[in-house]
Scaffold this motif. Sequence first.
Motif, PDB file in Angstrom:
ATOM      1  N   LEU A 299      47.487  44.667  44.622  1.00 42.67           N
ATOM      2  CA  LEU A 299      47.750  44.193  43.257  1.00 42.67           C
ATOM      3  C   LEU A 299      47.178  42.794  43.062  1.00 42.67           C
ATOM      4  O   LEU A 299      46.497  42.504  42.064  1.00 42.67           O
ATOM      5  CB  LEU A 299      49.261  44.150  42.998  1.00 42.67           C
ATOM      6  N   VAL A 300      47.461  41.942  44.026  1.00 39.62           N
ATOM      7  CA  VAL A 300      47.001  40.552  43.933  1.00 39.62           C
ATOM      8  C   VAL A 300      45.480  40.489  43.969  1.00 39.62           C
ATOM      9  O   VAL A 300      44.835  39.818  43.152  1.00 39.62           O
ATOM     10  CB  VAL A 300      47.621  39.723  45.088  1.00 39.62           C
ATOM     11  N   ALA A 301      44.893  41.230  44.921  1.00 38.39           N
ATOM     12  CA  ALA A 301      43.433  41.188  45.051  1.00 38.39           C
ATOM     13  C   ALA A 301      42.751  41.775  43.822  1.00 38.39           C
ATOM     14  O   ALA A 301      41.729  41.258  43.356  1.00 38.39           O
ATOM     15  CB  ALA A 301      43.016  41.934  46.311  1.00 38.39           C
ATOM     16  N   LEU A 302      43.324  42.842  43.288  1.00 38.19           N
ATOM     17  CA  LEU A 302      42.726  43.441  42.081  1.00 38.19           C
ATOM     18  C   LEU A 302      42.766  42.468  40.910  1.00 38.19           C
ATOM     19  O   LEU A 302      41.813  42.373  40.128  1.00 38.19           O
ATOM     20  CB  LEU A 302      43.472  44.727  41.711  1.00 38.19           C
ATOM     21  N   LEU A 303      43.884  41.764  40.818  1.00 40.51           N
ATOM     22  CA  LEU A 303      44.001  40.780  39.733  1.00 40.51           C
ATOM     23  C   LEU A 303      42.947  39.671  39.896  1.00 40.51           C
ATOM     24  O   LEU A 303      42.397  39.172  38.916  1.00 40.51           O
ATOM     25  CB  LEU A 303      45.405  40.175  39.754  1.00 40.51           C
ATOM     26  N   MET A 304      42.689  39.329  41.143  1.00 41.15           N
ATOM     27  CA  MET A 304      41.659  38.317  41.386  1.00 41.15           C
ATOM     28  C   MET A 304      40.286  38.800  40.919  1.00 41.15           C
ATOM     29  O   MET A 304      39.509  38.077  40.302  1.00 41.15           O
ATOM     30  CB  MET A 304      41.579  37.997  42.892  1.00 41.15           C
ATOM     31  N   VAL A 305      39.987  40.027  41.239  1.00 37.73           N
ATOM     32  CA  VAL A 305      38.643  40.553  41.019  1.00 37.73           C
ATOM     33  C   VAL A 305      38.440  41.049  39.583  1.00 37.73           C
ATOM     34  O   VAL A 305      37.302  41.113  39.105  1.00 37.73           O
ATOM     35  CB  VAL A 305      38.371  41.696  42.035  1.00 37.73           C
ATOM     36  N   ALA A 306      39.544  41.363  38.921  1.00 40.21           N
ATOM     37  CA  ALA A 306      39.446  42.015  37.614  1.00 40.21           C
ATOM     38  C   ALA A 306      38.454  41.348  36.646  1.00 40.21           C
ATOM     39  O   ALA A 306      37.639  42.049  36.015  1.00 40.21           O
ATOM     40  CB  ALA A 306      40.828  42.107  36.987  1.00 40.21           C
ATOM     41  N   PRO A 307      38.457  40.015  36.497  1.00 40.58           N
ATOM     42  CA  PRO A 307      37.528  39.433  35.521  1.00 40.58           C
ATOM     43  C   PRO A 307      36.053  39.669  35.878  1.00 40.58           C
ATOM     44  O   PRO A 307      35.193  39.641  34.999  1.00 40.58           O
ATOM     45  CB  PRO A 307      37.842  37.929  35.580  1.00 40.58           C
ATOM     46  N   SER A 308      35.793  39.908  37.152  1.00 40.20           N
ATOM     47  CA  SER A 308      34.402  40.031  37.584  1.00 40.20           C
ATOM     48  C   SER A 308      33.857  41.443  37.437  1.00 40.20           C
ATOM     49  O   SER A 308      32.636  41.626  37.376  1.00 40.20           O
ATOM     50  CB  SER A 308      34.265  39.623  39.054  1.00 40.20           C
ATOM     51  N   VAL A 309      34.738  42.422  37.402  1.00 44.21           N
ATOM     52  CA  VAL A 309      34.264  43.808  37.452  1.00 44.21           C
ATOM     53  C   VAL A 309      33.323  44.141  36.293  1.00 44.21           C
ATOM     54  O   VAL A 309      32.212  44.637  36.526  1.00 44.21           O
ATOM     55  CB  VAL A 309      35.463  44.780  37.519  1.00 44.21           C
ATOM     56  N   PRO A 310      33.713  43.879  35.024  1.00 46.74           N
ATOM     57  CA  PRO A 310      32.779  44.223  33.950  1.00 46.74           C
ATOM     58  C   PRO A 310      31.475  43.424  34.015  1.00 46.74           C
ATOM     59  O   PRO A 310      30.410  43.956  33.733  1.00 46.74           O
ATOM     60  CB  PRO A 310      33.569  43.900  32.666  1.00 46.74           C
ATOM     61  N   VAL A 311      31.590  42.169  34.413  1.00 46.58           N
ATOM     62  CA  VAL A 311      30.395  41.318  34.463  1.00 46.58           C
ATOM     63  C   VAL A 311      29.433  41.813  35.542  1.00 46.58           C
ATOM     64  O   VAL A 311      28.220  41.944  35.314  1.00 46.58           O
ATOM     65  CB  VAL A 311      30.805  39.848  34.741  1.00 46.58           C
ATOM     66  N   LEU A 312      29.985  42.123  36.702  1.00 44.21           N
ATOM     67  CA  LEU A 312      29.132  42.584  37.801  1.00 44.21           C
ATOM     68  C   LEU A 312      28.563  43.968  37.496  1.00 44.21           C
ATOM     69  O   LEU A 312      27.403  44.246  37.808  1.00 44.21           O
ATOM     70  CB  LEU A 312      29.936  42.621  39.110  1.00 44.21           C
ATOM     71  N   SER A 313      29.373  44.810  36.887  1.00 46.60           N
ATOM     72  CA  SER A 313      28.881  46.145  36.550  1.00 46.60           C
ATOM     73  C   SER A 313      27.737  46.057  35.551  1.00 46.60           C
ATOM     74  O   SER A 313      26.732  46.767  35.672  1.00 46.60           O
ATOM     75  CB  SER A 313      30.015  46.996  35.968  1.00 46.60           C
ATOM     76  N   ALA A 314      27.913  45.162  34.567  1.00 49.37           N
ATOM     77  CA  ALA A 314      26.853  45.019  33.560  1.00 49.37           C
ATOM     78  C   ALA A 314      25.580  44.451  34.177  1.00 49.37           C
ATOM     79  O   ALA A 314      24.468  44.874  33.852  1.00 49.37           O
ATOM     80  CB  ALA A 314      27.343  44.107  32.426  1.00 49.37           C
TER      81      ALA A 314
END
Lengths: 682, 306
Positions: free
Chosen positions: B27-42
């Motif tokens: 949960l904690v790690a996902l929250l950390m990474v969450a802002p990056s996922v759309p940016v990295l995917s794009a």
Amino acid sequence: MLALPLALLVGVTPAPPRFDSAGRSIGPPLSDRTASYVIDVRYDPARRHVAGTARLTWTNRSDVPQATLWFHAYWNAFKSSDSTFAREEHRGGGVRSGTNGYGRDDWGWTELRTARLPDGTDVRPTLRWEHPDGADPGDQTVFTLTLPTPVPPHGQVTIDLGWGARVPKLAARTGVLGKYTLFGQWFPKIGVLEVPPQRGVRSPTWNCHQFHATTEFYADFGSYDATLTVPRAMVVGATGVRTGRTENPDGSVTHRFHQDDVIDFAWTAWEGAEEVRDVFRADGLPEVALTLILPRDAARTAPQVLAAAKVTLEHGGRHWLPYPYPHLTLVAPPVGADAESGGMEYPTFVTVYSRIDPGGSRDTLLWEVAIHEVAHSWWQAMVASNEVEEAWLDEGIDTWATTEVMNSVGLGWDFSQLLPRGTGWLLGPLVRSDVPEVAIRPPGTLPRFQSPIARAGWRFKTGSEVGRSTYGRAGAALATLEREVGRETFARIMRTYAERWAFRHPSTDDFLQLASEVSGKDLRPLGNALFRGTSGLDDAVAELRCSPVAPAWGFFDVDGGTPTFRPRGQSGPGGNVRCEVLVERRGDLPLPLEVQLTFADGTTLRQMVPPGEIWSRFTTERPLPGGRVTLAEVHPGSRPPMDTQPVNDARSLDATPGPALTMIGWFLYAGQLLAAAVGSLL
Amino acid sequence: MRPLRDAIGVGFREWRTVAVLLVVNWLVALLMVAPSVPVLSAAFGHAPLAAGRPLMSSQLLLGLGPVFAGGGVPSVLAPLVLLVVLQTLVVGGVVWRACAGGPFRLGAFLGQSGRLVWRNARLYLWSLPLLVVALGVPIGLAFGMKAIGLPTLLTLHGEAWLFGRPFTVASVLHLVVLVLAFALWRLCLDVGRVLLFRDDLRIARRAAWRAVRLVVRAPRSVLLYALLGALATLVVILLVRARAMLPEGTAGLALLALAVGQVVVWARLAFQVAGTRFAAGLVEASGGAPPAVEDLTEPPGAERTG
């Protein structure tokens, strides 16, 4: 005496030397020797005190009599928090940490005590502190002396200067730390009287700036003869050739150094250091004696640093200009002094890095810094640009030069080499890499910059912007010019630039003028955009999508009769596919933009984006299945070095989940490890 | 060594407890990474120029500056705050599993967690002064060693990590002292938590004080606990290294690496449970009373398990 037989033995035929074994030029002088010094100084490390005299012989190269002479007193930058240097640093503008951490005993200063003319007149009372860059009235890093009789046009004056100084704690490339002292910008040094058409001035103008936190230096060529007296235990290295060493009854030793045709004199006095000597020999190039001074416990570093120096001397000698001086001294400061004083260039004297435990037989950190600093022997020490006002002319060109030398020996960055000893077996696989030098200093992150590259160092917005602009961005700008004219032509440009401007003071205009002349192509518009503008470049394929073309539906004329309705249908096999590609120009740098579309059947289509357009949409309609655009890319085959985000230069129709998943996976893993580590504290 | 073996055994047998901790960790790690996922995917989702590249490349890690120029940098602070809250919550359940044994039921785990959460939070606050005292020793020692010219990792000049040799006999010995001091504090905290649970103490301060006395009277247990921590670190290091040796470049390899990464974190969390079990063993060995609280693993009226 042994050099020639030894050279014959190993089959190397060096070029005739340009200087004799005492550092004096053979044949005509290489420079105009505007400002020459005979220095005699005594260093008392226990009191951190220097007492010296200097006989300055200065030539007025202008057609105008000069009564007022301008000087630097750069150690006063470390005198108090009132100096321009300290104030700029306090605002966060410094490149090195400098005086920010100074305690009571750390400050240093320099004081001119006498300034006598040959007739005995002491002009010291005419001393006036000057502030040519405005502000900071408490700054005492520039002063003038006024002579009773002006120096006539093309005439000479000799002044005997007497001064005393307290050595500052090591800061910004100079000072003392423990038993190590580096003397840079340490004596009363005359400014540069620029004479038309030098660097675009219209009348004789003194160029003598305050010591800023983000700038380096600028000086005229001359001959330096220095007598340095220090305690016997100290190892001494200096600009030029050692011409004497005398042991004195009081336990001190007097070292003497001489070198013609250099712009400065720097030296080190270091108790407990190790001195390693070597010689550079290569066919057709002058022989160069090498001295490396480094911490005793880092002696394993020596072979690598010396090898890097030799590689650079050979590459520079073959591609730019033979290194003419008979000697080169390299100083690797002790641990704790590297950030403040490692990686600095002075004529025939550079500071590099050493490591107690090098990261392999070719430690890139050691090699890169040594290559960069030795390459400065061309780009600033010989081609003596104004580092204060146009730092890119030395740092930018040297960044390009460093990449050239490193590429020539196949050297890239393996970050695992940077790990401390004992951790490599664990962390090595985590950070093992092979990153090219050019990627280490990218042009920037956004396609628009805060300041032009060709700007005085203290006029950048932040200290870090100076570094980014004058190193990586300037290096990329040069590589962009190289892309325009081709590698071979650009190599000719740089060689001609070195040959024509060695021992003189070129400007940005001089460089662009010469580049245009050699290439036969007017590079000034692009050069001005690169160096005098704030435009960057990020050309991107923003979208690529394909969809089958459905048969048209609606009302259609049939046999010239009443329009008949045809309903929406499905495209069957063998229909057409329409692909749309959106290309965006996210920067304003005026480079031609070509787009290449690759189709599923292997054919390609190239088109230009019309000049001035900041986006362009390309549409194709071809039969399936071969007509699908599988790949769209901008600048096919030649990526512009100024492109801030090269990865978006191409876009495929198919998803590439690998990179995104690799990144997200790593971030997630790092987050998990961090959470687990923090969790163990809870 | 037997308490150590028992503790490790419990740590790795309590896989359901570790799974709960892993969920918190995720949960904690996902929250950390969450802002990056759309940016990295794009940025990398259709990027053939980045395909096949490892993390340590100019295309990926060194190319992140422009990718994150418009935002999307992983967040750290807020997820760590969440971690503090969640970790404080579940620690009651972990202690229950370490002390009471018996079959695992998620409801019971959460029940014990909720029951003890405030007491555990107060206990943690009471343990902080001890942390200051415990770490004061190695910090003072570091300055003393510096004064006589001996290096420690705490007083090393920053440049020494790159240019010098940070790990010397003196600095490693000092590191051992630091680890022992930390182990002392951590063991006191774990013992305090066990006491809160077993004796159903309502006053956290009293539990903290009893824990300190118990641990100080059993110095051998501090050594064993430090050994347990060192063993945990060693295992994690070896697994981290194995994880780092995996090749990179494709989606499949990235998923494989993520899976292996879970083994690393799993091991760390299992040792965390083992540490708590070690503390429980210490309390039991000192003659501590059996759990005085209702054992929520069994329905009311059933025989209590030990």
